[in-house]
Design a protein around this motif. Structure first.
Motif, PDB file in Angstrom:
ATOM      1  N   SER A 154      -1.652 -10.329  -1.536  1.00  0.00           N
ATOM      2  CA  SER A 154      -1.595  -9.724  -0.527  1.00  0.00           C
ATOM      3  C   SER A 154      -3.297 -10.242  -0.079  1.00  0.00           C
ATOM      4  N   ASP A 155      -3.854 -10.766   1.846  1.00  0.00           N
ATOM      5  CA  ASP A 155      -5.472 -10.745   1.271  1.00  0.00           C
ATOM      6  C   ASP A 155      -6.031  -9.675   0.836  1.00  0.00           C
ATOM      7  N   VAL A 156      -6.805  -9.349   0.523  1.00  0.00           N
ATOM      8  CA  VAL A 156      -7.623  -9.259  -0.079  1.00  0.00           C
ATOM      9  C   VAL A 156      -8.681  -7.874   1.583  1.00  0.00           C
ATOM     10  N   ASN A 157      -8.901  -8.158   2.292  1.00  0.00           N
ATOM     11  CA  ASN A 157      -8.693  -7.458   3.971  1.00  0.00           C
ATOM     12  C   ASN A 157      -7.396  -6.421   4.026  1.00  0.00           C
ATOM     13  N   ARG A 158      -6.711  -6.612   3.752  1.00  0.00           N
ATOM     14  CA  ARG A 158      -4.886  -5.736   4.320  1.00  0.00           C
ATOM     15  C   ARG A 158      -4.646  -5.270   2.162  1.00  0.00           C
ATOM     16  N   ARG A 159      -4.781  -5.555   1.681  1.00  0.00           N
ATOM     17  CA  ARG A 159      -4.129  -5.184   0.622  1.00  0.00           C
ATOM     18  C   ARG A 159      -4.079  -3.694  -0.062  1.00  0.00           C
ATOM     19  N   GLY A 160      -5.186  -2.861   0.826  1.00  0.00           N
ATOM     20  CA  GLY A 160      -4.136  -0.975   0.379  1.00  0.00           C
ATOM     21  C   GLY A 160      -3.175  -1.163   1.819  1.00  0.00           C
ATOM     22  N   PHE A 161      -2.851  -1.532   2.612  1.00  0.00           N
ATOM     23  CA  PHE A 161      -1.933  -1.569   3.759  1.00  0.00           C
ATOM     24  C   PHE A 161      -0.810  -1.948   3.232  1.00  0.00           C
ATOM     25  N   LEU A 299       8.832  12.064  10.579  1.00  0.00           N
ATOM     26  CA  LEU A 299       7.431  13.006  11.381  1.00  0.00           C
ATOM     27  C   LEU A 299       6.111  12.046  10.355  1.00  0.00           C
ATOM     28  N   GLY A 300       6.323  12.316   9.233  1.00  0.00           N
ATOM     29  CA  GLY A 300       4.749  12.485   8.034  1.00  0.00           C
ATOM     30  C   GLY A 300       4.960  10.501   7.280  1.00  0.00           C
ATOM     31  N   THR A 301       6.208   9.937   7.141  1.00  0.00           N
ATOM     32  CA  THR A 301       5.825   8.890   5.747  1.00  0.00           C
ATOM     33  C   THR A 301       5.348   7.829   6.748  1.00  0.00           C
ATOM     34  N   PRO A 302       5.311   7.496   8.266  1.00  0.00           N
ATOM     35  CA  PRO A 302       3.901   6.297   8.532  1.00  0.00           C
ATOM     36  C   PRO A 302       3.305   7.260   8.113  1.00  0.00           C
ATOM     37  N   PHE A 303       2.484   8.120   7.694  1.00  0.00           N
ATOM     38  CA  PHE A 303       1.025   8.504   7.507  1.00  0.00           C
ATOM     39  C   PHE A 303       0.644   7.693   6.349  1.00  0.00           C
ATOM     40  N   PHE A 304       1.656   7.219   5.079  1.00  0.00           N
ATOM     41  CA  PHE A 304       1.484   6.517   4.198  1.00  0.00           C
ATOM     42  C   PHE A 304       0.473   4.847   4.460  1.00  0.00           C
ATOM     43  N   LEU A 305       1.242   4.608   5.693  1.00  0.00           N
ATOM     44  CA  LEU A 305       0.472   3.203   6.570  1.00  0.00           C
ATOM     45  C   LEU A 305      -0.448   2.923   6.193  1.00  0.00           C
ATOM     46  N   PHE A 306      -0.276   4.188   7.100  1.00  0.00           N
ATOM     47  CA  PHE A 306      -2.086   4.655   7.485  1.00  0.00           C
ATOM     48  C   PHE A 306      -3.342   4.873   7.130  1.00  0.00           C
ATOM     49  N   PHE A 307      -3.296   5.567   5.903  1.00  0.00           N
ATOM     50  CA  PHE A 307      -3.506   5.661   5.084  1.00  0.00           C
ATOM     51  C   PHE A 307      -4.109   4.823   4.267  1.00  0.00           C
ATOM     52  N   GLY A 308      -3.004   3.829   3.876  1.00  0.00           N
ATOM     53  CA  GLY A 308      -2.663   2.921   3.059  1.00  0.00           C
ATOM     54  C   GLY A 308      -3.981   1.627   3.944  1.00  0.00           C
ATOM     55  N   TRP A 309      -3.958   1.378   5.536  1.00  0.00           N
ATOM     56  CA  TRP A 309      -4.572   1.065   6.081  1.00  0.00           C
ATOM     57  C   TRP A 309      -5.530   1.103   6.307  1.00  0.00           C
ATOM     58  N   LEU A 310      -6.187   3.019   6.211  1.00  0.00           N
ATOM     59  CA  LEU A 310      -7.725   3.237   6.512  1.00  0.00           C
ATOM     60  C   LEU A 310      -8.474   2.973   4.529  1.00  0.00           C
ATOM     61  N   SER A 311      -7.876   3.131   3.587  1.00  0.00           N
ATOM     62  CA  SER A 311      -8.512   2.693   3.021  1.00  0.00           C
ATOM     63  C   SER A 311      -8.656   1.511   2.983  1.00  0.00           C
ATOM     64  N   ASP A 312      -8.171  -0.008   3.372  1.00  0.00           N
ATOM     65  CA  ASP A 312      -8.824  -1.350   4.035  1.00  0.00           C
ATOM     66  C   ASP A 312     -10.041  -0.635   4.683  1.00  0.00           C
ATOM     67  N   ARG A 313     -10.740  -0.034   5.534  1.00  0.00           N
ATOM     68  CA  ARG A 313     -11.584   0.539   6.413  1.00  0.00           C
ATOM     69  C   ARG A 313     -12.494   0.632   5.890  1.00  0.00           C
ATOM     70  N   ILE A 314     -12.318   1.796   5.460  1.00  0.00           N
ATOM     71  CA  ILE A 314     -13.746   2.883   4.569  1.00  0.00           C
ATOM     72  C   ILE A 314     -13.784   3.470   3.135  1.00  0.00           C
ATOM     73  N   GLY A 315     -12.536   2.555   2.317  1.00  0.00           N
ATOM     74  CA  GLY A 315     -12.552   2.584   1.365  1.00  0.00           C
ATOM     75  C   GLY A 315     -11.640   3.868   0.371  1.00  0.00           C
TER      76      GLY A 315
END
Length: 540
Positions: A154-161, A299-315
């Motif tokens: 993965s690209d370093v800026n998308r690794r969390g996602f 309802l809740g499963t998509p938030f795995f991806l959201f928090f993975g994405w967010l971790s690429d932005r804020i840590g």
């Protein structure tokens, strides 16, 4: 050559690289979904298995034994991490998780072919435990390999996602197992499902195994691993280097107690113990409980991806720490609310009823490990506990030199009489065991969604964080060992420990302190000792 020419050539190369990364993530994630399906199909039927593979006579002991067998699948996970982690760091990521998948698929199919306790006696649970141990061995090497493989592509800026797609596979595997069970149950009579229909989800997993192997055979080895091997920087003994080197061992311990332990108890409590709680304590039907959990997972499963994405932005660190802290604060009130809305009639009865057991035989080991080896309810106190637990009636125990007596509110029975106790409880408002439970569906789904949401917050950034925490030469081993010691031993036994504590204490919420304690511990350790890993170079 002009800048325009360079740009025009770079764009297609970048697009092609992105497509290759997406294919890699898809193939790795799809295979892991199927492997988690294999592992969790038993967990989804654990309460049902208590009637098939364990002796009758004490429903409480049989349920504990079934949950302990579910937990047995976690016993060998750290050993699987050692075995397959070493292989992954020595021979490659791809080859290793092909082997783990094969072992898992064959063990799962074999469970579907097992004879029951009625047919071969104690050999049945012995074989079942053996196959669960094989499954645990395979899972021990699967997740670490898959998440390492994806992160290194993965690209370093998308690794969390990108790695969050691997985190999502555990929930999708559970989701798939529940869907298959619901379809099987709805397509046949309860008698047919109990007789032979339960075998179909296990035997049918052979189709998933073949498809998964076909997909993964098309993958290429991790470029980071290939570069490390080409430069001769690989470890000759990755396990010894992981656990024998002080600096690396510290990383393992920080990973376990600063990340994984909290993630594990929050995930298994929200996804599995909630299911047992709804069916065994709140007396919902399996169809009701499965449906509510399926809706919450959707309802809740998509938030795995959201928090993975967010971790690429804020840590990564503070998302995980915050999720653990919130879980420690909210797990208990959430389950108390689930008890209220999941079975309002039972909640009303519990609020106005107190049951006290007093006697000289209440000081023996009535309900924890001892019950696994003594499935028949023998002492009077044990019989009362089994009766009350089976009907989700909370109680307190007091040791006394006198023979057993039972007190329900102001009514005292001495000596204990089962018929009289049931009559007294019914007169106090205990719902009829045959009466249909009428949950507040929207509120139950909202509570389960909150539990799943907390799990996504802790779990979403986990894969990238663990991969970035360990150096490349021991990465597969470090990630797998840390994950499976924390996830397998601490998290996997959460449903069993919680249920056993409930039986021992009579408090239907007492077992949740296990989850609260580890979630809180992880929040504290993570806040002070866990480094921020976002953006680290995976080649080092």
């Amino acid at each position: 050559m002009s800048v325009h020419d360079l740009t025009s050539k770079a764009a297609p190369q970048a697009a092609n690289r992105d497509r290759n990364t997406v294919r890699t993530v898809f193939a790795a994630a799809l295979g892991t979904v199927f492997e988690w399906y294999d592992f969790f199909i038993y967990g989804s039927l654990a309460a049902f298995f208590s009637t098939l593979f364990f002796p009758k006579g004490n429903e409480t002991a049989a349920l504990l034994a079934a949950l302990a067998t579910f937990g047995a699948g976690f016993v060998l996970r750290p050993f699987g991490a050692v075995v397959f982690g070493r292989l992954g760091d020595l021979v490659g990521r791809k080859k290793t998780f092909l082997v783990t998948m094969l072992v898992m698929g064959l063990a799962t199919a074999a469970i579907g072919l097992l004879p029951t306790y009625e047919s071969i006696g104690w050999a049945a649970p012995a074989l079942l435990v053996s196959l669960r141990l094989l499954q645990g061995l395979a899972v021990g090497g699967e997740f670490g390999g898959a998440v390492t493989y994806v992160a290194e592509h993965s690209d370093v800026n998308r690794r969390g996602f990108m790695t969050s797609w691997i985190q999502i596979t555990a929930t999708l595997g559970l989701f798939l197992s529940l869907i298959v069970i619901v379809l099987c149950r709805s397509s046949m009579s309860p008698e047919a499902f109990a007789s032979w229909g339960w075998r179909l989800p296990f035997i049918g997993s052979m189709l998933l195994l073949i498809l998964s192997l076909y997909i993964r055979l098309k993958l290429h080895e991790s470029p980071v691993f290939q570069e490390m091997k080409a430069q001769g920087k690989g470890s000759k003994n990755p396990i010894a280097e992981t656990l024998g080197d002080g600096r690396n061992l510290r990383l393992v311990l920080v990973a376990i107690f600063g990340v994984v332990a909290g993630q594990a108890v929050v995930w298994y409590t929200g996804h599995f113990y909630s299911l047992y709680f709804m069916t065994t304590t709140l007396k919902m039907t399996a169809d009701q409980a499965n449906l509510y959990l399926l809706v919450a997972l959707t309802l809740g499963t998509p938030f795995f991806l959201f928090f993975g994405w967010l971790s690429d932005r804020i840590g990564r660190k503070w998302i995980v720490v915050t999720g653990c802290a919130l879980s420690a604060l909210l797990i208990m009130p959430l389950f108390q609310a689930l008890g209220t809305y999941g079975n309002p009639a039972l909640a009303e009865f519990r609020a106005k009823t107190s049951v006290l057991l007093v006697g000289n035989d209440c000081n023996h080991d009535q309900s924890f490990i001892g019950q696994l080896f003594s499935p028949q309810a023998t002492s009077g106190c044990q019989k009362v506990k089994a009766l009350l637990t089976a009907r989700a009636v909370p109680y307190t125990v007091k040791i006394d030199a006198e023979p057993l007596r039972v007190q329900v509110n102001d009514s005292e029975m001495k000596p204990f009489n089962e018929a009289e106790l049931l009559s007294t409880l019914t007169a106090s408002g205990m719902p009829d065991a045959k009466a249909p439970v009428q949950p507040n569906g929207p509120m139950v789904v909202a509570i389960l969604f909150t539990l799943v949401f907390l799990a996504t917050m802790v779990y979403g950034p986990l894969g990238a964080l663990l991969v970035e925490l360990f150096p490349v030469r021991i990465r597969y081993s470090g990630v797998s060992v840390a994950l499976q010691l924390g996830n397998g031993w601490i998290g996997g036994f959460a449903p069993f420990v919680a249920t056993a504590v409930v039986i021992a204490t009579g408090n239907i919420f007492g077992g949740l302190w296990y989850t609260v304690a580890f979630a809180g511990l992880t929040a504290v350790v993570g806040a002070f000792l866990l480094p921020e890993t976002r953006g680290r170079d995976l080649r080092t």
